[in-house]
Design a protein around this motif. Sequence first.
Motif, PDB file in Angstrom:
ATOM      1  N   ARG A  61       0.833  -1.210   0.000  1.00  0.00           N
ATOM      2  CA  ARG A  61       0.000   0.000   0.000  1.00  0.00           C
ATOM      3  C   ARG A  61       0.866   1.258   0.000  1.00  0.00           C
ATOM      4  O   ARG A  61       0.638   2.188  -0.766  1.00  0.00           O
ATOM      5  CB  ARG A  61      -0.930  -0.010   1.211  1.00  0.00           C
ATOM      6  N   ARG A  62       1.875   1.268   0.857  1.00  0.00           N
ATOM      7  CA  ARG A  62       2.743   2.456   0.960  1.00  0.00           C
ATOM      8  C   ARG A  62       3.532   2.680  -0.321  1.00  0.00           C
ATOM      9  O   ARG A  62       3.664   3.811  -0.796  1.00  0.00           O
ATOM     10  CB  ARG A  62       3.672   2.277   2.147  1.00  0.00           C
ATOM     11  N   GLU A  97       1.251   4.139  -2.878  1.00  0.00           N
ATOM     12  CA  GLU A  97       0.999   5.561  -2.614  1.00  0.00           C
ATOM     13  C   GLU A  97       2.131   6.432  -3.149  1.00  0.00           C
ATOM     14  O   GLU A  97       1.897   7.550  -3.589  1.00  0.00           O
ATOM     15  CB  GLU A  97       0.838   5.802  -1.111  1.00  0.00           C
ATOM     16  N   GLU A  98       3.343   5.912  -3.087  1.00  0.00           N
ATOM     17  CA  GLU A  98       4.500   6.685  -3.556  1.00  0.00           C
ATOM     18  C   GLU A  98       4.811   6.436  -5.030  1.00  0.00           C
ATOM     19  O   GLU A  98       5.729   7.034  -5.583  1.00  0.00           O
ATOM     20  CB  GLU A  98       5.710   6.367  -2.684  1.00  0.00           C
TER      21      GLU A  98
END
Length: 79
Positions: free
Chosen positions: A18-19, A22-23
């Motif tokens: 997920r992280r 996001e990036e």
Amino acid sequence: MKKTSLYLDPDLDALLARRADEEGISKAEFIRRTLQAAMTRPTRPKFVGIGVIGTPSPVDYAISENVDRYLTETGFGEE
């Protein structure tokens, strides 16, 4: 680049995915950047030791046994 394998808890793997998403980067790139940041940040200084009581001569190795005497001598707790 050297390949390394890790075993991750499924919840951590999902958080990493997920992280990274996001990036806008891959999980591998996110992990590389995170590890690089951890390795390049300054280390915290290690304190050698801080005391509140001056060591009498000869050296008194039984400070814990004489704590009441030291507190009285230094006036600890008095106003």
